[in-house]
Write an enzyme that holds these catalytic residues in place. Sequence first.
Site, mmCIF file in Angstrom:
data_model
loop_
_atom_site.group_PDB
_atom_site.id
_atom_site.type_symbol
_atom_site.label_atom_id
_atom_site.label_comp_id
_atom_site.label_asym_id
_atom_site.label_seq_id
_atom_site.Cartn_x
_atom_site.Cartn_y
_atom_site.Cartn_z
ATOM 1 N N ASP A 2 4.441 -8.911 -53.136
ATOM 2 C CA ASP A 2 3.050 -9.175 -52.793
ATOM 3 C C ASP A 2 2.058 -8.614 -53.805
ATOM 4 O O ASP A 2 0.875 -8.920 -53.747
ATOM 5 C CB ASP A 2 2.737 -8.596 -51.403
ATOM 6 C CG ASP A 2 3.471 -9.371 -50.337
ATOM 7 O OD1 ASP A 2 3.537 -10.592 -50.470
ATOM 8 O OD2 ASP A 2 3.996 -8.750 -49.399
ATOM 9 N N HIS A 7 8.968 -0.724 -50.250
ATOM 10 C CA HIS A 7 9.737 -1.688 -49.459
ATOM 11 C C HIS A 7 10.798 -0.941 -48.671
ATOM 12 O O HIS A 7 11.343 0.036 -49.154
ATOM 13 C CB HIS A 7 10.408 -2.723 -50.378
ATOM 14 C CG HIS A 7 10.836 -3.946 -49.654
ATOM 15 N ND1 HIS A 7 12.044 -4.038 -49.009
ATOM 16 C CD2 HIS A 7 10.199 -5.125 -49.452
ATOM 17 C CE1 HIS A 7 12.125 -5.222 -48.438
ATOM 18 N NE2 HIS A 7 11.031 -5.906 -48.683
HETATM 19 N N1 CMC Z 1 1.653 3.738 -50.714
HETATM 20 C C1 CMC Z 1 1.765 5.067 -50.559
HETATM 21 N N2 CMC Z 1 2.791 5.675 -49.947
HETATM 22 C C2 CMC Z 1 3.765 4.894 -49.439
HETATM 23 C C3 CMC Z 1 3.723 3.500 -49.559
HETATM 24 C C4 CMC Z 1 2.628 2.910 -50.227
HETATM 25 N N3 CMC Z 1 2.537 1.591 -50.355
HETATM 26 N N4 CMC Z 1 4.810 2.978 -48.962
HETATM 27 C C5 CMC Z 1 5.520 4.002 -48.477
HETATM 28 N N5 CMC Z 1 4.892 5.166 -48.772
HETATM 29 C C6 CMC Z 1 5.365 6.520 -48.475
HETATM 30 C C7 CMC Z 1 5.185 6.846 -46.993
HETATM 31 O O1 CMC Z 1 3.959 7.483 -46.757
HETATM 32 C C8 CMC Z 1 6.364 7.720 -46.722
HETATM 33 O O2 CMC Z 1 6.110 9.003 -47.180
HETATM 34 P P1 CMC Z 1 6.794 10.295 -46.433
HETATM 35 O O3 CMC Z 1 8.278 10.101 -46.584
HETATM 36 O O4 CMC Z 1 6.255 11.466 -47.199
HETATM 37 O O5 CMC Z 1 6.328 10.230 -45.009
HETATM 38 C C9 CMC Z 1 7.479 7.145 -47.600
HETATM 39 O O6 CMC Z 1 6.780 6.506 -48.701
HETATM 40 C C10 CMC Z 1 8.358 6.137 -46.907
HETATM 41 O O7 CMC Z 1 7.506 5.176 -46.281
HETATM 42 P P2 CMC Z 1 7.856 4.487 -44.889
HETATM 43 O O8 CMC Z 1 6.593 3.937 -44.298
HETATM 44 O O9 CMC Z 1 8.681 5.408 -44.047
HETATM 45 O O10 CMC Z 1 8.771 3.312 -45.401
HETATM 46 P P3 CMC Z 1 9.112 1.994 -44.630
HETATM 47 O O11 CMC Z 1 10.395 1.550 -45.147
HETATM 48 O O12 CMC Z 1 8.986 2.217 -43.145
HETATM 49 O O13 CMC Z 1 7.910 1.015 -45.041
HETATM 50 C C11 CMC Z 1 6.653 -0.626 -46.137
HETATM 51 C C12 CMC Z 1 8.029 0.004 -45.969
HETATM 52 C C13 CMC Z 1 6.784 -1.904 -46.967
HETATM 53 C C14 CMC Z 1 6.071 -1.018 -44.762
HETATM 54 C C15 CMC Z 1 5.722 0.409 -46.845
HETATM 55 O O14 CMC Z 1 6.228 0.715 -48.126
HETATM 56 C C16 CMC Z 1 4.286 -0.087 -46.941
HETATM 57 O O15 CMC Z 1 3.517 0.113 -45.984
HETATM 58 N N6 CMC Z 1 3.900 -0.731 -48.089
HETATM 59 C C17 CMC Z 1 2.597 -1.327 -48.218
HETATM 60 C C18 CMC Z 1 2.583 -2.678 -47.515
HETATM 61 C C19 CMC Z 1 3.335 -3.730 -48.296
HETATM 62 O O16 CMC Z 1 3.179 -3.877 -49.500
HETATM 63 N N7 CMC Z 1 4.157 -4.525 -47.574
HETATM 64 C C20 CMC Z 1 4.880 -5.667 -48.161
HETATM 65 C C21 CMC Z 1 6.373 -5.524 -48.045
HETATM 66 S S1 CMC Z 1 7.224 -6.732 -49.050
HETATM 67 C C22 CMC Z 1 6.862 -8.253 -48.313
HETATM 68 C C23 CMC Z 1 7.583 -8.468 -47.044
HETATM 69 O O17 CMC Z 1 8.794 -8.239 -46.983
HETATM 70 O O18 CMC Z 1 6.944 -8.938 -46.103
#
Ligand code: CMC
Length: 438
Positions: free
Chosen positions: A372, A314
């Site tokens: 989720d 998240h």
């Molecule tokens: N699985 C594997 N690696 C992950 C994941 C994951 N679910 N989420 C983040 N990472 C890694 C990512 O690759 C990155 O690694 P690095 O720093 O080495 O490049 C690091 O963790 C930070 O990720 P980010 O994409 O920069 O983080 P963000 O804050 O931009 O993204 C997120 C947050 C929710 C989009 C992401 O964690 C994700 O894609 N999760 C899966 C989708 C999901 O479950 N979304 C629901 C969110 S909660 C409901 C809502 O609020 O709508």
Amino acid sequence: MNVHERAPNCEPAAELTLERKLSRMPVRSGTLGPEVIEVGKLYRDTGCFTYDPGFTSTANCTSRITYIDGDEGVLLYRGYPIDQLAERSTFLEVCYLLLNGELPTTGQLDEFRGTINRHNMLHEQVTRFFTGFRRDAHPMAVMVGTVGALSAFYHDSTDINDPAQRAMASNRMIAKMPTIAAMAYKYSIGHPFIYPRNDLDFAANFMQMCFAIPCEPYKIDPILTRALDRIFILHADHEQNASTSTVRLAGSSGANPFACIASGIACLWGPAHGGANEAALNMLMEIGSVDRIPEYIKKAKDKSSGFRLMGFGHRVYKNYDPRAKVMQKTCHEVLNALGIKHDPVLEVAMELERIALQDEYFIDKKLYPNIDFYSGITLRALGFPMSMFTVLFAIARTVGWVAQWNEMIEDPEQRIGRPRQLYLGPAERNFVPMDQRS
Ligand code: CMC
């Protein structure tokens, strides 16, 4: 950059000097959470913009509605912890709280319930829209289109400068979203539409609109409707997330409330946001059995795979999502109530969570299950098809969107949202006639 402590008779400020140009930026404190540095005059003072893709360090507004402490895993609606609200209140009480700032008295809640019940039917002509969509249309596509089109029907609640019209539009959307959602579902399976019933509470009414059929009575299961009500509470608001920011941005131009909420629904649909519940369940079903978990953990850690554990991680929570805890409990309650002793998907989910929480990759990056992760399993057990999961999220989040939209309209500091950019395209050049182009 220097941040100065508050001196006597002096507001705290940050100072940034760039090529001898000084910008003195006030530092503001909220009730809870980090302070903010007001950078609004930075461009005027230094000729520089700030650059923050994804708004990771940028507050876009002041708000009194929802507070998240991502490090501690805290979520408060108007100061009340989410677990207390989920345990002890109802969705309509939470709607009242989010809209008005205080929990309702019995009289206030009765009146609010009456208002919502009065608005839960759709203009009969709107019901004909549905037949214009393909039967296999995704219900989120139907929601975006139909909610946007409400502005063509309810002209008496589109003047955003009139508080009474704003309240009317807000109540209409909270009341009509379940009806639109249920109709989208009924249309997709070829069933006749079921009209709202005002003798039922919000969640029970929605379930009967989805699952009742005209030829036999529909039996309400209070454990299941209470679970759905709790799921609505958990999704009701979440501070300045992507869809809420979209609603605020759309609203900042003065767009009508139905159009603004339609834009929020469109944003919510994405798999990184509200679409993650569908994606998480798909992933858990694809994994299928606990022995395949290591393979998927490996894939999630491999950047080149493009695969992420859906329902994990998240932007704000760097700790267990407090909604996920309640959701996990609700999931067990629903499966017990339905007499489901072994759900292979739940078994995969629990084992995947256990393994991931012990894995260095997930520990280092502070990736925990989010809401989720367990919501898909719960909603599927309640009888909803996967395509309806994000729709249910949209029903619940509508109150958050309208509360935040109203707050924005009333905020004298808000202006039209107009971000700037760092331009990387070609510098000015002369037009090249066709016969001279290579
Ligand atoms: N699985 C594997 N690696 C992950 C994941 C994951 N679910 N989420 C983040 N990472 C890694 C990512 O690759 C990155 O690694 P690095 O720093 O080495 O490049 C690091 O963790 C930070 O990720 P980010 O994409 O920069 O983080 P963000 O804050 O931009 O993204 C997120 C947050 C929710 C989009 C992401 O964690 C994700 O894609 N999760 C899966 C989708 C999901 O479950 N979304 C629901 C969110 S909660 C409901 C809502 O609020 O709508």
